[in-house]
Design an enzyme around this catalytic site. Structure first.
Site, PDB file in Angstrom:
ATOM      1  N   SER A   1       0.865  -1.189   0.000  1.00  0.00           N
ATOM      2  CA  SER A   1       0.000   0.000   0.000  1.00  0.00           C
ATOM      3  C   SER A   1       0.890   1.222   0.000  1.00  0.00           C
ATOM      4  O   SER A   1       2.079   1.123   0.282  1.00  0.00           O
ATOM      5  CB  SER A   1      -0.869   0.027   1.264  1.00  0.00           C
ATOM      6  N   ASP A   2       0.350   2.386  -0.308  1.00  0.00           N
ATOM      7  CA  ASP A   2       1.141   3.589  -0.076  1.00  0.00           C
ATOM      8  C   ASP A   2       1.016   3.930   1.412  1.00  0.00           C
ATOM      9  O   ASP A   2       0.219   3.329   2.146  1.00  0.00           O
ATOM     10  CB  ASP A   2       0.719   4.746  -0.989  1.00  0.00           C
ATOM     11  N   TRP A   3       1.803   4.880   1.840  1.00  0.00           N
ATOM     12  CA  TRP A   3       1.900   5.210   3.270  1.00  0.00           C
ATOM     13  C   TRP A   3       0.516   5.512   3.865  1.00  0.00           C
ATOM     14  O   TRP A   3      -0.100   6.525   3.520  1.00  0.00           O
ATOM     15  CB  TRP A   3       2.825   6.412   3.456  1.00  0.00           C
TER      16      TRP A   3
END
Ligand code: BGC
Length: 774
Positions: free
Chosen positions: A300-302
């Site tokens: 996932s992104d942050w």
């Protein structure tokens, strides 16, 4: 005889076994290392999986940051919490831990305490170099030099791996067409084809032929998908694009990356048409893991799993975890959602064990491929960390890469190249002796103030009789933190008032034959969260420029920036403009190479430069619309106050010589759908200097089941042509170039008429036509 036969049989058997084993290995490798599963690794993955309990499985899907506020909102959990999880073997990966000593220490916690001792994989944003800093990706893309791009990525990988890290969150392959969007600096610009080939070159550079080698690291194709289409160029903003645009414009670089065997993907913060990418099953499960058959790991992104709450797509983090895992997001970066909820979701049958196992296998596969199971400390070598980074050899390649990334936008009076024996030169501007700005944003471990400044480059190039007058003229920004503490997340404050240095700069300009004026953007003005609505010269730079112009017209603007800027005034007045992006460690030397003619500039813009911000998003491969022409009517698709075309178009860049294109020939004018046409064109260097040219091939599909862009880049060749020489350049038109995602929701070539252009930029006029038949 008998004795002999007997002794030969075992040897033969061994030989046959070895041969078939070797063949097996080679065949497995030569097929795609990611897409074709390696049976030996799969067996190992399965055997580890079989030992794992649910907590350990969920743990492999957890990624923590090693330091606070690194690139996102600060984590809610403290160090002790993370330490306990590491000890229990409930963390799969760490990001932002960046030295051999700390990586060894962190890995040791897992090895010493956890039950199964599954090694951690360490990730970091190595975007344009680790310690040796190369041009920002948008700048380096202007080189159109795939070998060079592969080379710099391979050096970045070598330095990263030597420092204990095994995984970079790069390349960003988001097609980006909006100069307002700060992250435009991280990619290859506005064109899907250019993003595809440059993305693949970067992936090959990072990953090499074998992830288990000590000098390679896993790459990450990001951000899947559509992040570059954020409305109004505002970071993280909503994306509204149709299904066909998604397939034809945004997905091709990602498909190319998957095909090239990129080890990982990162999903994106944005939603598309109401669905946040982290929760987008169609993208991650159906297309990426389904249609494309890709077996890598999606991170996932942050915090993007948790952010589905703010999107209004999930009730809470539990719901977000359910959506994300079902949609095919494998690893949770900094949301602390999977670790809290996946086990419960499993017992509630909201997710299945098969889904969990599939995600875990993707993590384990990566770790086996990197060789971490053989030796969890294999990338931890203090000697390599000391000796393999920032070497002379790496810096030489940084200089080469930097000079090839420079684009000559204007050279009206042939002010450039300058003579090294010029009598006097004024080097002016807030960026002129700035040793930090050229490192740009996302500089990994680039040392503060370590770049060669323009002034330094000029000083070491000119003859001893040249008089150099240096004046800063003005500051671009007002510091908000101590020098050197500037980074990713700090707010920028521009100097809008202090013009006290301008008069000294004007005096310097008066005395000099030529002024090199270094203006543009602050290093941190582009990158994440750096959207802008004014893309002109901020602060008092425009005032500085105009004051100098009043006293000396011989100005070369040395532009440093991470996005296309509005440079209209400069372009209308100043004779020479050199686009220098943020060129990295060797910046000033590379600029001097070009300014004084040791290198003939060959860069071409990977993005259109607008006349003004109101044109954004601006890109050459637009649709025609029903009213494309200005038939002296108001009611056409344009503006009443500005041209509709670019100030400097995609693909554009001048040289100190001139190239002439002629004799465009096709070996035939029609082809069946699966056939091909051979194209040739003569390119002559009609000037007096040798130079490299990027020969670009564009096509247009005139009528389709869906409307098609007015031009599409389909190939290019960069080649050196000596002064007076003519080269014949060949291209082959084939089905792959002509197909698109049609109204039938398939990649198809549609029969009909096509136009083709070959030239030195996207305004190429040398044209031919052909027809595709059934
Ligand atoms: C960015 C990613 C980056 C990640 C980890 C996020 O904020 O969008 O591109 O890789 O942080 O640093």
């Amino acid at each position: 005889m008998k004795k002999q036969t007997l002794s030969i049989i075992p040897i033969l058997l061994i030989a046959v076994f070895l041969y078939s084993f070797k063949k097996f290995i080679i065949d497995e490798k030569h097929a795609n290392p990611i897409n074709e599963l390696d049976a030996r690794i799969e067996r190992k993955v399965d055997s580890v999986l079989a030992l794992m309990d649910v907590n350990e499985k969920v743990g492999q899907l957890v990624q923590y940051s090693g330091k606070w506020n690194a690139t996102g909102p600060s984590s809610s959990k403290g160090d002790q919490y993370k330490l306990d999880k590491l000890k229990k073997g409930e963390v799969g990966s760490m990001l932002n831990i960046t030295s051999v000593a700390t990586i060894r220490e962190t890995q040791k916690i897992v090895m010493d305490h956890s039950r199964l001792k599954i090694p951690l994989v360490f990730a970091y944003d190595v975007i344009h170099g680790y310690k040796t800093i190369f041009p920002i990706p948008l700048g380096e893309s202007a080189s159109w030099d795939l070998d060079l791009i592969k080379k710099t990525a391979s050096i970045a990988a070598k330095e990263t791996a030597a420092s204990g890290i095994n995984w970079t969150f790069a390349p960003m392959i988001d097609v980006s067409r909006d100069a307002r969007w700060g992250r435009i600096m991280e990619g290859a610009g506005e064109d899907p084809y250019l993003n595809s080939v440059i993305g693949v070159a970067r992936i090959q550079g990072f990953q090499g032929d074998d992830l288990a080698q000590l000098n390679t690291i896993a790459a990450c194709a990001k951000h899947f998908a559509g992040y570059g289409f954020a409305e109004a160029g505002r970071d993280y903003n909503t994306v509204n694009i149709g299904e066909y645009e998604l397939h034809n414009t945004i997905l091709p670089p990602f498909k190319a990356a998957a095909k090239a065997g990129v080890a990982t993907f990162m999903n994106s913060f944005n939603e598309i048409d109401g669905i946040p990418s982290t929760g987008n099953k169609m993208l991650q499960r159906d297309v990426l893991k389904g249609d494309w058959g890709w077996n890598g790991l999606v991170v996932s992104d942050w915090g993007s799993i948790g952010e589905m709450e703010a999107h209004g797509y999930a009730i809470d983090k539990k719901h977000a975890s359910e959506i994300a895992l079902n949609a095919g997001s494998d690893m949770d970066m900094e949301s602390y959602a999977y670790e809290a909820h996946l086990e419960t979701l499993l017992t509630e049958n909201k997710i299945t064990m098969a889904q969990l196992d599939d995600a875990v296998k993707r993590v384990l596969r990566l770790k086996f491929e990197l060789g971490l199971f053989d030796d969890p400390y294999k990338y931890c070598d203090e000697e390599r960390e000391k000796n393999d980074v920032y070497t002379k050899e790496h810096l030489a390649i940084a200089r080469d890469g930097a000079k090839k990334s420079i684009v000559l936008l204007k050279n009206e009076t042939e002010l450039l190249p300058l003579s090294k024996n010029i009598k006097s030169i004024a080097v002016i501007g807030p960026l002129a002796d700035n040793k930090d700005a050229p490192l740009g944003n996302w500089r990994a471990k680039g040392t503060y103030n370590s770049a060669v400044s323009l002034l330094e480059g000029v000083k070491s190039t000119v003859g001893k009789n040249t008089k150099i007058y240096y004046e800063k003229g003005a500051d671009l920004t007002i510091p908000t933190v101590k020098p050197g503490d500037n980074q990713f997340s700090h707010p920028l404050k521009f100097n809008d008032r202090d013009t006290s240095g301008i008069s000294a700069a004007v005096e310097a300009a008066k005395k000099a034959e030529v002024v090199l004026l270094a203006i543009g953007e602050d290093a941190y003005q582009t990158g994440e969260g750096r959207s802008q609505t004014n893309i002109g010269f901020l602060g008092v730079q425009q005032q500085l420029l105009e004051a100098i112009y009043k006293v000396n017209k011989n100005i070369v603007i040395v532009l440093m920036n991470g996005r296309p800027m509005d440079i209209s005034w400069a372009s209308n007045h100043v004779p020479s403009i050199l686009e220098c992006w943020f060129l990295g460690s060797e910046s000033g030397n590379a600029m001097a190479d070009v300014l004084f003619g040791d290198y003939n500039p060959s860069g071409k813009l990977p993005v259109s430069f607008p006349h003004n911000v109101g044109q954004e998003p601006l890109y050459y491969n637009q649709k025609n619309t029903g009213r494309p022409y200005n038939l002296k009517h108001v009611t056409y698709s344009g503006y009443i106050d500005t041209p509709k075309t670019a100030l400097y178009p995609f693909g554009f860049g001048l040289s100190y010589t001139t190239f002439e294109y002629k004799n465009l020939k096709l070996d035939k004018n029609d082809m069946p759908k699966n056939g091909n046409i051979k194209v040739s064109v003569e390119v002559s260097n009609i000037g007096t200097r040798d130079g490299e040219e990027v020969i670009q091939l564009y096509i247009r599909d005139l009528v389709g089941s869906l409307t098609r862009p007015v031009k599409e880049l389909k190939g290019f060749k960069k080649t050196m042509i000596k002064a007076g020489e003519t080269k014949t350049i060949h291209f082959i038109i084939n089905a792959e170039m002509l197909q698109f995602y049609t109204v039938n929701k398939k990649w198809e070539v549609e029969p009909g008429d096509f136009n083709l252009w070959v030239g030195g930029d996207s305004n190429a006029t040398l044209k031919a036509s052909f027809m595709v038949t059934e």
